[in-house]
Design an enzyme around this catalytic site. Structure first.
Site, short mmCIF file in Angstrom:
data_model
loop_
_atom_site.label_atom_id
_atom_site.label_comp_id
_atom_site.label_asym_id
_atom_site.label_seq_id
_atom_site.Cartn_x
_atom_site.Cartn_y
_atom_site.Cartn_z
CG HIS A 53 -13.85 15.75 119.39
ND1 HIS A 53 -14.20 17.02 119.80
CD2 HIS A 53 -13.47 15.09 120.53
CE1 HIS A 53 -14.04 17.12 121.12
NE2 HIS A 53 -13.59 15.98 121.57
CD GLU A 55 -17.25 17.51 115.53
OE1 GLU A 55 -16.82 16.47 116.06
OE2 GLU A 55 -17.82 18.42 116.17
CB CYS A 83 -15.40 21.43 120.87
SG CYS A 83 -13.99 20.62 120.09
CB CYS A 86 -14.41 20.22 115.92
SG CYS A 86 -13.95 18.66 116.71
#
Lengths: 143, 143
Positions: A53, A55, A83, A86
């Site tokens: 991801h 992040e 999410c 993260c």
């Protein structure tokens, strides 16, 4: 000049880079003293890696830039609400502030009653429409 | 021969490797068809990266081995209950089974009322004492 919108626009440009690669279009930047120290976009398909991801990559590369694992005095600008994974990583990072574009009611951490580090300030709704629309359009085109 | 204890022992050996590097001693392996496809230990200090938990590295390297991002038909053996970040990553990975050594009441995902993927089976308490003691001893020596 260095408003939340200014940096969110850069995060949004990262989301656009993800879109060009047919990735779910989410982008982020990390800022320290008004300087961008990390930028990244979702690469889960390209890297075949659910952990890739935006992040997660930015946290790793921001820490690498700073030479220490904590992101104190840093702000993350991210186009979509992080999410659980993260949010957990942001919590470990002790980041000072997280600025979110659009909410993610289903997958985001806020509705899971998770909190980041007690000292971390969270702001939502910066460029909300654009950040939300780019993801909606992506999934609409997939169907 | 291929019992949960058999593979947890390998995860524990990874925790011992972390200990040698003065890292919080947590280790894990991922098994597919009774074959270890990834093994790793906590490297947050060595890599200066809060995301470098044993589980995160194993998820990335397991997916890399399989050539796909999902860890279906795989089991993770991890010496300590995963944190929120790692639980989030395990959830995205759709892993079939997670076998946990010792519980982590404070930082683990179970008490946060988070669940993994609906299809993921979770087993706890394999080599619980050893897995718990190595972490307790580590922090005792730090004080």
């Amino acid at each position: 000049m260095f408003t939340d919108e200014y940096f969110m626009k850069m995060a949004f440009q990262e989301a656009e880079l993800a879109l060009e690669k047919d990735e779910v279009p989410i982008g982020c930047v990390i800022v320290s003293n008004n300087r961008v120290i990390a930028k990244s976009h979702n690469l889960t398909e390209t890297l075949n890696d659910v952990t890739a991801h935006a992040e997660m990559q930015a946290i790793t590369s921001g820490a690498n830039y700073l030479g220490g694992k904590y992101l104190q005095k840093c702000t993350m600008y991210v186009t979509l609400e992080p999410c659980v994974m993260c949010a957990g990583a942001l919590s470990w990072s002790q980041i000072t502030k997280v600025v979110i574009g659009a909410r993610d009611e289903q997958r985001g951490f806020i509705n899971k009653a998770l909190s980041l580090h007690p000292k971390t300030e969270v702001v939502t709704g910066i460029m909300e429409n654009e950040c939300s629309q780019i993801v909606k359009d992506f999934f609409k085109n997939k169907r």
